[in-house]
Design an enzyme around this catalytic site. Structure first.
Site, PDB file in Angstrom:
ATOM      1  N   ARG A 158      33.515  33.315 -33.911  1.00 52.95           N
ATOM      2  CA  ARG A 158      33.985  34.046 -32.727  1.00 52.95           C
ATOM      3  C   ARG A 158      35.492  34.242 -32.793  1.00 52.95           C
ATOM      4  NH1 ARG A 158      30.945  31.357 -27.568  1.00 52.95           N
ATOM      5  NH2 ARG A 158      29.609  33.151 -27.186  1.00 52.95           N
ATOM      6  N   LYS A 173      41.237  25.082 -36.260  1.00 55.56           N
ATOM      7  CA  LYS A 173      41.123  23.617 -36.257  1.00 55.56           C
ATOM      8  C   LYS A 173      39.699  23.257 -35.866  1.00 55.56           C
ATOM      9  CE  LYS A 173      41.523  20.203 -33.433  1.00 55.56           C
ATOM     10  NZ  LYS A 173      40.469  19.360 -34.047  1.00 55.56           N
ATOM     11  N   PRO A 174      38.908  22.745 -36.832  1.00 55.06           N
ATOM     12  CA  PRO A 174      37.543  22.328 -36.481  1.00 55.06           C
ATOM     13  C   PRO A 174      37.573  21.075 -35.609  1.00 55.06           C
ATOM     14  CG  PRO A 174      37.839  22.500 -38.882  1.00 55.06           C
ATOM     15  CD  PRO A 174      39.202  22.555 -38.264  1.00 55.06           C
ATOM     16  N   SER A 227      36.380  20.997 -23.717  1.00 52.84           N
ATOM     17  CA  SER A 227      36.341  20.427 -22.373  1.00 52.84           C
ATOM     18  C   SER A 227      37.475  20.971 -21.498  1.00 52.84           C
ATOM     19  CB  SER A 227      36.473  18.905 -22.464  1.00 52.84           C
ATOM     20  OG  SER A 227      37.707  18.592 -23.071  1.00 52.84           O
ATOM     21  N   GLU A 248      37.436  28.744 -23.237  1.00 52.44           N
ATOM     22  CA  GLU A 248      36.045  28.671 -22.790  1.00 52.44           C
ATOM     23  C   GLU A 248      35.719  27.195 -22.652  1.00 52.44           C
ATOM     24  OE1 GLU A 248      32.030  28.116 -23.448  1.00 52.44           O
ATOM     25  OE2 GLU A 248      32.570  29.335 -25.191  1.00 52.44           O
ATOM     26  N   ASN A 283      26.523  26.557 -21.536  1.00 54.06           N
ATOM     27  CA  ASN A 283      25.804  27.452 -20.630  1.00 54.06           C
ATOM     28  C   ASN A 283      24.412  26.958 -20.233  1.00 54.06           C
ATOM     29  OD1 ASN A 283      24.848  27.964 -23.155  1.00 54.06           O
ATOM     30  ND2 ASN A 283      25.667  30.037 -23.289  1.00 54.06           N
ATOM     31  N   GLU A 442      23.797  33.827 -24.201  1.00 56.57           N
ATOM     32  CA  GLU A 442      24.456  35.127 -24.230  1.00 56.57           C
ATOM     33  C   GLU A 442      24.179  35.909 -25.514  1.00 56.57           C
ATOM     34  OE1 GLU A 442      25.834  32.167 -24.487  1.00 56.57           O
ATOM     35  OE2 GLU A 442      27.544  32.188 -25.839  1.00 56.57           O
TER      36      GLU A 442
END
Ligand code: NDP
Ligand SMILES: O=C(O)[C@@H](O)[C@@H]1OC[C@H](O)[C@H]1O
Length: 479
Positions: A158, A173-174, A227, A248, A283, A442
């Site tokens: 994304r 950054k994972p 978070s 998000e 979600n 989504e």
């Protein structure tokens, strides 16, 4: 055992950090790999590499940038089974779902490549003679993507796909809980001859590496999924340079079930929304409001369905609906929240404990709670696990008011066969997304965006792509 290095400026390099983070298979507690704890220097090196690569990347016609996105989709498809197994092992994602995540990620790169010929500006009428007002869409610069552990591979895409197609370079950054699949992808990137510095991956702790990426003057936009507390820290760090943020964050999604709903459809949708990745999705339905006249029937059927959920090892289980939670801390958090709810008077109809058949791992049974009050912790705070509290309502207005009584605003749903009920709920629910008669999930061409503490900005579709663009207006006067 594999140790993942930092991927900066087109090369795998060692970090100067002396300690490492172990990545466990949550089902077996076996150590799968290590990553570095990372340093501020790693973060700055990655940002400088991205900054140096920016002018040439931005100058490349978008259609040529798109070709690289298609190549990324291709390498993912060529390695789809390996990537799905890596993902499944590092975070206990049931293999079928892990495969879906990998395949959708490949599609996501192709989908975003499709914007190449559609990034458009505008020409606006001027009030002056012989003047045009041009509105251009231009890249912001260096984009930082900070990823969560729950859908790490998809969420990485994304951020990467939208930044690269719009002409930005990128530093990812994972999450330190689930970096492996992303770092394997970094290895594939080396093979597609992407110009050095365009895409960089730095592992390490959010409080050091994530913070350094967020507060650097080089960073043009920070996109974080995670978070609320991490989002707040990123906003504070970004404040130093007034850097754009796109966040998000968590959710507390209500599902409203009216008396006129198709009950089987509602039950299947809500259970699937809760069981998918053990409820660890922002979600997911987190609380259910059911109309009084069907409440008893609904609760009985829901309890039956939740008790029939099959829990197995994520990779080897052949019938698994769900598997372990991602970590011990996630298990501890969920256990504490259910115990707290019980102390506040909640009744446990199903679950509320760990399955007995596992000696290792962080498994937790699907759980149904009733007798919760609207202001209780279990109704107000994000659980992020397979726990469903169910409450009663008498009128739709009451259900909408209880749904909106939250600090979150990501997703919501309504189940009804009555058009007026549906319209009232879709207008009245204060959430970025409302699902009607279907599960919460989504589409890549939609716009995934939270209101209130669930975030700012958003991802996916045209509007998600445009997050990564500045608007520049030129007033062009001629004679
Ligand atoms: N909305 C969503 O999609 C998600 C919500 N959550 C919620 O968050 C809870 C906690 O999960 P957790 O893994 O701790 O999620 P975090 O929000 O802590 O982690 C998300 C990402 O943010 C990074 N991060 C953490 N602190 C900072 C900081 N100060 N500056 C910059 N980056 C930072 C993390 O790094 P690192 O972890 O490597 O230190 C990780 O890459 C869950 O129980 C759930 O309720 C969690 C994941 C996804
Ligand atoms: O939980 C989330 O916020 C995201 O990580 C999640 O990833 C895939 C889902 O579609 C997203 O909402």
């Amino acid at each position: 055992m594999k140790h993942y290095k930092q991927y900066i400026n087109g090369q795998f390099v060692d970090s100067k950090a002396t300690s490492v983070i172990e990545i466990l298979n949550p089902c077996t507690e076996e150590v799968l790999s290590t990553i570095t704890t990372g340093t501020v220097e790693d973060a700055n090196n990655a940002l400088e590499a991205a900054q140096a690569a920016q002018p040439a990347w931005e100058a490349l016609p978008a259609i040529q940038r798109a070709a690289f996105l298609h190549k990324m989709a291709d390498v993912i498809r060529e390695n789809r089974v390996f990537l799905a197994e890596t993902l499944s092992k590092e975070q206990a994602k049931v293999i079928g779902l892990a495969q879906v995540e990998i395949d959708v990620t490949a599609d996501y790169f192709d989908y975003n490549a499709g914007w190449a010929r559609r990034i458009e500006g505008e020409i606006i009428q001027s009030d002056r003679e012989k003047e045009h007002i041009y509105l251009h869409k231009v890249p912001i610069g260096v984009a930082v993507g900070i990823c969560p552990w729950n859908f790490p591979f998809f969420v990485m895409a994304r951020k990467v796909a939208a930044s690269l197609i719009t002409g930005n370079t990128c530093v990812i950054k994972p999450s330190s809980e689930a970096p492996n699949t992303i770092m394997e992808f970094a290895d594939f990137i080396q093979k597609i001859e992407l110009p050095a510095g365009v895409l960089n991956f730095v592992c390490g702790a959010g409080r050091t590496v994530g913070n350094a990426l967020s507060k650097s003057p080089i960073t043009g936009i920070i996109s974080l999924t995670g978070s609320v507390s991490a989002g707040q820290k990123v906003i504070s760090a970004a404040a130093e340079n007034i850097t754009k943020v796109s966040l998000e964050l968590g959710g507390k999604a209500p599902a409203i079930v009216c008396a006129d709903a198709n009950l089987d459809l509602a039950l299947n949708s809500i259970v699937s929304s809760k069981v998918i990745f053990s409820g660890q999705v922002c979600n997911c339905a987190e609380r259910v409001y059911v109309e009084d006249s069907i409440y008893d029937e609904f609760v009985e059927k829901l309890s039956k369905k939740m008790s029939e959920v099959i829990i197995e090892d994520a990779l080897t289980g052949t019938n698994a609906d769900m598997s372990s939670l991602v970590s011990k801390s996630q298990l501890d958090k969920i256990t504490e929240m259910v115990e707290f709810a019980k102390n506040e008077g909640a009744e446990v109809l199903v679950g509320g404990n760990r399955p007995e058949q596992f000696d290792k791992g962080y498994f937790y049974n699907p759980t149904v709670l009733t007798n919760c009050s609207q202001d209780s912790q279990i109704i107000q705070e994000e659980v992020f696990g397979p726990v469903l509290p169910v409450m009663k309502f008498n009128t739709l207005d009451e259900a909408i008011a209880m749904s909106n009584d939250t600090e979150f605003g990501l997703t919501s749903s309504i189940f009804s066969e009555n058009f007026n009920n549906i319209m009232k709920a879709t207008n009245g629910l204060h959430f970025g997304e409302t699902y009607v008669n279907r599960e919460h999930f989504e589409a890549i061409q939609g716009f995934h965006a939270g209101w209130k503490k669930s975030g700012v900005g958003g991802a996916d579709g045209k509007h998600g792509m445009e997050e990564y663009l500045h608007t520049k207006v030129v007033y062009a006067k001629y004679y």
